[in-house]
Design a protein around this motif. Structure first.
Motif, mmCIF file in Angstrom:
data_model
loop_
_atom_site.group_PDB
_atom_site.id
_atom_site.type_symbol
_atom_site.label_atom_id
_atom_site.label_comp_id
_atom_site.label_asym_id
_atom_site.label_seq_id
_atom_site.Cartn_x
_atom_site.Cartn_y
_atom_site.Cartn_z
ATOM 1 N N PHE A 138 0.839 -1.190 0.000
ATOM 2 C CA PHE A 138 0.000 0.000 0.000
ATOM 3 C C PHE A 138 0.880 1.248 0.000
ATOM 4 C CE2 PHE A 138 -2.351 -3.362 2.070
ATOM 5 C CZ PHE A 138 -3.610 -3.273 1.490
ATOM 6 N N LYS A 139 0.340 2.315 -0.597
ATOM 7 C CA LYS A 139 0.912 3.650 -0.451
ATOM 8 C C LYS A 139 0.191 4.323 0.714
ATOM 9 C CE LYS A 139 1.270 4.073 -5.488
ATOM 10 N NZ LYS A 139 0.827 4.861 -6.664
ATOM 11 N N SER A 140 0.901 5.116 1.487
ATOM 12 C CA SER A 140 0.258 5.794 2.611
ATOM 13 C C SER A 140 0.964 7.115 2.884
ATOM 14 C CB SER A 140 0.287 4.918 3.867
ATOM 15 O OG SER A 140 1.618 4.650 4.271
ATOM 16 N N GLY A 141 0.263 7.994 3.578
ATOM 17 C CA GLY A 141 0.845 9.287 3.901
ATOM 18 C C GLY A 141 0.020 10.049 4.911
ATOM 19 N N GLU A 142 0.618 11.072 5.474
ATOM 20 C CA GLU A 142 -0.036 11.908 6.471
ATOM 21 C C GLU A 142 0.369 13.370 6.268
ATOM 22 O OE1 GLU A 142 0.899 7.951 7.532
ATOM 23 O OE2 GLU A 142 2.362 9.568 7.800
ATOM 24 N N PHE A 143 -0.474 14.242 6.774
ATOM 25 C CA PHE A 143 -0.176 15.679 6.775
ATOM 26 C C PHE A 143 -0.788 16.289 8.023
ATOM 27 C CE2 PHE A 143 -1.822 19.971 5.995
ATOM 28 C CZ PHE A 143 -0.646 20.653 5.709
ATOM 29 N N ALA A 144 -0.057 17.153 8.686
ATOM 30 C CA ALA A 144 -0.574 17.943 9.798
ATOM 31 C C ALA A 144 0.006 19.344 9.657
ATOM 32 C CB ALA A 144 -0.187 17.334 11.147
ATOM 33 N N GLY A 145 -0.860 20.328 9.537
ATOM 34 C CA GLY A 145 -0.337 21.666 9.320
ATOM 35 C C GLY A 145 -1.394 22.733 9.429
ATOM 36 N N PHE A 146 -1.077 23.891 8.838
ATOM 37 C CA PHE A 146 -1.926 25.061 8.992
ATOM 38 C C PHE A 146 -1.949 25.857 7.688
ATOM 39 C CE2 PHE A 146 0.241 24.054 12.928
ATOM 40 C CZ PHE A 146 -0.803 23.949 13.837
ATOM 41 N N TRP A 147 -3.089 26.520 7.465
ATOM 42 C CA TRP A 147 -3.232 27.501 6.398
ATOM 43 C C TRP A 147 -3.546 28.842 7.052
ATOM 44 C CZ3 TRP A 147 -1.797 24.855 2.239
ATOM 45 C CH2 TRP A 147 -2.125 23.504 2.132
ATOM 46 N N GLY A 148 -3.287 29.928 6.345
ATOM 47 C CA GLY A 148 -3.614 31.243 6.871
ATOM 48 C C GLY A 148 -3.797 32.247 5.741
ATOM 49 N N VAL A 149 -4.663 33.238 5.957
ATOM 50 C CA VAL A 149 -4.859 34.296 4.967
ATOM 51 C C VAL A 149 -5.271 35.577 5.696
ATOM 52 C CG1 VAL A 149 -7.311 33.781 4.555
ATOM 53 C CG2 VAL A 149 -5.950 34.880 2.758
ATOM 54 N N ARG A 150 -4.799 36.723 5.186
ATOM 55 C CA ARG A 150 -5.206 38.033 5.690
ATOM 56 C C ARG A 150 -4.859 39.081 4.639
ATOM 57 N NH1 ARG A 150 -0.746 39.764 10.341
ATOM 58 N NH2 ARG A 150 1.125 39.513 9.061
ATOM 59 N N LYS A 151 -5.325 40.301 4.863
ATOM 60 C CA LYS A 151 -4.961 41.413 4.011
ATOM 61 C C LYS A 151 -3.914 42.257 4.730
ATOM 62 C CE LYS A 151 -9.001 42.032 1.075
ATOM 63 N NZ LYS A 151 -10.091 42.943 0.639
ATOM 64 N N ALA A 152 -2.869 42.593 4.022
ATOM 65 C CA ALA A 152 -1.814 43.457 4.550
ATOM 66 C C ALA A 152 -1.666 44.637 3.600
ATOM 67 C CB ALA A 152 -0.496 42.694 4.668
ATOM 68 N N PHE A 158 -0.953 34.921 1.858
ATOM 69 C CA PHE A 158 -1.302 33.516 2.065
ATOM 70 C C PHE A 158 -0.165 32.820 2.804
ATOM 71 C CE2 PHE A 158 -1.512 29.049 0.467
ATOM 72 C CZ PHE A 158 -2.755 28.721 0.988
ATOM 73 N N ARG A 159 -0.534 31.865 3.663
ATOM 74 C CA ARG A 159 0.466 31.168 4.459
ATOM 75 C C ARG A 159 0.163 29.675 4.476
ATOM 76 N NH1 ARG A 159 1.877 30.000 10.004
ATOM 77 N NH2 ARG A 159 4.049 30.557 10.400
ATOM 78 N N ALA A 160 1.203 28.864 4.292
ATOM 79 C CA ALA A 160 1.096 27.406 4.384
ATOM 80 C C ALA A 160 2.247 26.899 5.242
ATOM 81 C CB ALA A 160 1.152 26.767 3.001
ATOM 82 N N GLU A 161 1.926 26.008 6.166
ATOM 83 C CA GLU A 161 2.928 25.465 7.076
ATOM 84 C C GLU A 161 2.490 24.070 7.494
ATOM 85 O OE1 GLU A 161 4.673 26.295 11.611
ATOM 86 O OE2 GLU A 161 3.061 27.518 10.774
ATOM 87 N N GLY A 162 3.401 23.103 7.456
ATOM 88 C CA GLY A 162 3.022 21.762 7.887
ATOM 89 C C GLY A 162 4.144 20.754 7.742
ATOM 90 N N GLU A 192 5.037 31.716 2.804
ATOM 91 C CA GLU A 192 4.324 32.908 3.244
ATOM 92 C C GLU A 192 4.624 34.022 2.273
ATOM 93 O OE1 GLU A 192 4.158 36.036 7.010
ATOM 94 O OE2 GLU A 192 4.597 33.914 7.407
ATOM 95 N N GLY A 193 3.583 34.540 1.647
ATOM 96 C CA GLY A 193 3.764 35.582 0.652
ATOM 97 C C GLY A 193 2.422 35.963 0.052
ATOM 98 N N LYS A 194 2.462 36.651 -1.067
ATOM 99 C CA LYS A 194 1.222 37.085 -1.708
ATOM 100 C C LYS A 194 0.372 35.875 -2.102
ATOM 101 C CE LYS A 194 3.205 37.258 -6.378
ATOM 102 N NZ LYS A 194 3.474 38.097 -7.559
ATOM 103 N N LEU A 195 -0.944 36.077 -2.122
ATOM 104 C CA LEU A 195 -1.839 35.009 -2.552
ATOM 105 C C LEU A 195 -1.454 34.595 -3.964
ATOM 106 C CD1 LEU A 195 -4.535 33.575 -1.505
ATOM 107 C CD2 LEU A 195 -5.672 35.028 -3.191
#
Length: 259
Positions: A138-152, A158-162, A192-195
């Motif tokens: 079998f192939k298998s995998g996991e992910f645990a992380g965070f997304w984020g967005v705001r106006k500056a 946009f932010r991605a971390e995991g 982390e940078g522009k959308l």
């Protein structure tokens, strides 16, 4: 002598009042500066929403390398990120999806900064050479992380971390006891940078011939749009509005019958 006493007594209260006035003015200026800083921060950074759609899959290392993408390193991680500015990777993924479904896919609304949690796990059967492996694989995998967005300053950020992992069986090259049965990749995702105006990619080699890949699309969403949380398959979800329209089509007939 009495005149001297009167003069000395009048000097002391005057200096005390002057010091108190200076202290009050300083405190007032400090409070005004604090309020100005808070309002400036709130006016520069504003809440926002975006709809994130992502797919997780593997692609041929040779095909990805041939695209000549501008990848950026992530410290102490085998993953790198790039923009799919010409939709070249998206085209490869669409072709792959016609033969084999993605390992995982999801749509969700992101409306927090800096972190909105997200996780997944997957396990998929793997077609292998049974002559070299008597074990079901079998192939298998996991992910645990965070997304984020705001106006500056009026611009969407946009932010991605995991942390992501993926493992899959090797077709050959392991011993009878099963040692070395899997190729595996694990590491950090960070951006982390522009959308992104185009799709955002995270990619890392797994084994000698494959790339483990995230294909991420983030689009601005208005506050009036409902929150979305949809694990895939995405292609079926995109067809849901059409089926809803078909169900509502007989409504004109009902109005005609009422007449």
């Amino acid at each position: 002598m009495p005149e001297r006493d009167l003069t000395s007594e009048s000097v002391v209260p005057s200096s005390g009042k002057s010091w108190g006035l200076r202290f009050s003015l300083g405190a007032m200026m400090l409070i005004v500066a604090l309020f100005a800083g808070v309002f400036g921060y709130l006016s520069y950074f504003r809440p926002a929403r975006c709809l994130v759609t992502y797919q997780v899959t593997t692609l041929s290392a040779q095909d990805v390398k041939a695209l000549g993408l501008d990848f950026h390193a992530i410290g102490d991680s085998p993953y790198r990120w790039a923009f799919d500015s010409n939709d070249a990777v998206a085209q490869l993924v669409r072709q792959k999806n016609q033969v084999e479904k993605p390992l995982y896919e999801k749509q969700l609304t992101v409306a927090n900064w800096p972190r909105q949690a997200d996780t997944y796990t997957y396990i998929r059967p793997a077609a292998i050479n049974t002559a070299t492996s008597p074990h079901p694989e079998f192939k298998s995998g996991e992910f645990a992380g965070f997304w984020g967005v705001r106006k500056a300053g009026g611009q969407l950020v946009f932010r991605a971390e995991g942390i992501a992992t993926h493992r899959q069986p090797r077709e050959a090259g392991f011993g009878v006891n099963g040692n070395g049965r899997f190729d595996e990749v694990a590491g950090k995702l960070a951006y982390e940078g522009k959308l992104p105006a185009s799709r955002l990619i995270f990619a890392a080699p797994v084994g000698d011939n494959l790339i483990h890949l995230f294909l991420i699309e983030a689009q601005e969403a208005s506050a009036q749009e409902p929150f979305v949380y949809r694990p895939g398959p995405i292609d079926l979800l995109e067809k849901q509005p059409e089926s809803t329209t078909e169900q509502q089509a007989p409504q004109p007939e009902a109005g005609h019958n009422d007449e």
